[in-house]
Design a protein around this motif. Structure first.
Motif, short mmCIF file in Angstrom:
data_model
loop_
_atom_site.label_atom_id
_atom_site.label_comp_id
_atom_site.label_asym_id
_atom_site.label_seq_id
_atom_site.Cartn_x
_atom_site.Cartn_y
_atom_site.Cartn_z
N UNK A 44 0.81 -1.22 0.00
CA UNK A 44 0.00 0.00 0.00
C UNK A 44 0.83 1.27 0.00
N UNK A 45 1.92 1.28 0.77
CA UNK A 45 2.75 2.50 0.82
C UNK A 45 3.43 2.74 -0.53
N UNK A 46 3.93 1.66 -1.14
CA UNK A 46 4.58 1.80 -2.45
C UNK A 46 3.59 2.26 -3.51
N UNK A 47 2.37 1.72 -3.45
CA UNK A 47 1.33 2.11 -4.41
C UNK A 47 1.01 3.60 -4.25
N UNK A 48 0.87 4.03 -2.98
CA UNK A 48 0.57 5.45 -2.74
C UNK A 48 1.73 6.33 -3.18
N UNK A 49 2.96 5.89 -2.93
CA UNK A 49 4.13 6.67 -3.33
C UNK A 49 4.19 6.81 -4.85
N UNK A 50 3.88 5.73 -5.56
CA UNK A 50 3.91 5.79 -7.02
C UNK A 50 2.94 6.82 -7.58
N UNK A 51 1.81 6.99 -6.90
CA UNK A 51 0.77 7.89 -7.40
C UNK A 51 0.79 9.27 -6.76
N UNK A 52 1.63 9.49 -5.76
CA UNK A 52 1.58 10.73 -4.98
C UNK A 52 1.73 11.98 -5.86
N UNK A 53 2.76 12.03 -6.67
CA UNK A 53 2.99 13.22 -7.49
C UNK A 53 1.94 13.39 -8.57
N UNK A 54 1.52 12.27 -9.16
CA UNK A 54 0.52 12.32 -10.23
C UNK A 54 -0.82 12.82 -9.70
#
Length: 280
Positions: A44-54
């Motif tokens: 979940x944290x990696x998924x959120x990090x991948x989408x954070x800037x977008x």
């Protein structure tokens, strides 16, 4: 911001994304997105990090951004190679409908991670490294440099494969909103049912609770697990444990670390007194 790059939903304003901004989410997941795993939300944290800037670009409003990121941070577990397909669909849905799509996004994530992992684990996690790694390894052992080169090229192709999966997911997600918007509610409900089915199957296959307790009446011995619990409902104890954990987390607001330590203590105490054991 030019008006043609903005759209307005009933509840919030969302910005359209450029191709570069879309690629950023795919690259962030591909490079390091699945490397941050924890027992609470797994990927979940990696998924959120991948989408954070977008998503920061999609939602200029802070409250909308926080609401979206809370959904992205939830539990997620998938074969890393297959995740870009879900991420692309996720981005497309939020770009089209903003925070109104979050419930559908949650359902899509839950329903897709199981089936896609079934494909990804078999083909890309086991079959690919076993076959291609063996071929490349034997070539390298024979002193043939093509073995190492072939392995590097194949892994570069896997990166390209992830980026194309993201594009496929993004186009599918956009079509889901534009072409099937009138049936989106039915699709969301169907995805929710599928997601719950996947989670339900995990309870029976992953959660293991067994009691070796036996009662003896004269010459008759009655095994509590085999003769009672399994006859009532297979995996009855895992279902009860899952229900208790759900109650503690949902009603009592226990965190996952507290739950983990409670289960460890329960297992040690139960094993010491012979109430819990390992299935033989």
């Amino acid at each position: 911001m030019n008006n043609e790059h903005k759209s307005q939903t009933n509840s919030s304003q969302v910005n359209k994304l450029s191709k570069k901004e879309l690629r950023r989410a795919a690259w962030r997941w591909t490079v390091i997105g699945s490397n941050n795993i924890n027992y609470g939300t797994l990927q979940g944290t990696g998924y959120a990090w991948a989408l954070a800037n977008t998503l920061r670009k999609v939602y200029p409003n802070d409250d909308d951004y926080v609401e979206a990121m809370n959904v992205e941070y939830e539990y997620f577990n998938i074969t890393p190679y297959m995740a870009p397909l879900v991420i692309g669909t996720d981005v497309a849905m939020q770009e089209q409908q903003g925070t109104e799509s979050l419930e559908a996004v949650r359902s899509i994530k839950t329903s897709l991670m199981g089936p896609l992992s079934g494909i990804g684990d078999s083909l890309l996690w086991v079959l690919y490294p076993t076959i291609m790694g063996s071929i490349s390894g034997y070539m390298a052992l024979d002193g043939n440099p093509l073995g190492a080169i072939a392995w590097i090229v194949l892994n570069l192709l896997l990166i390209w494969f992830r980026l194309k999966l993201f594009d496929l997911g993004y186009k599918s997600g956009a079509r889901l909103i534009t072409d099937l918007s009138d049936r989106l509610t039915a699709i969301t409900e169907g995805a929710s049912v599928m997601g719950l089915t996947v989670v339900g199957s995990l309870i029976a296959t992953v959660v293991e609770v067994h009691t070796p307790l036996e009662f003896t009446f004269g010459e008759v011995t009655l095994g509590l697990q085999e003769e009672v619990f399994d006859q009532i409902l297979p995996a009855l104890l895992p279902v009860i444990l899952t229900g208790v954990v759900y109650y503690l987390m949902e009603k009592r607001k226990w965190g996952f670390l507290k739950i983990i330590f409670a289960i460890i203590i329960l297992s040690l105490v139960g094993s010491y007194f012979g109430i819990l054991g390992v299935e033989s």
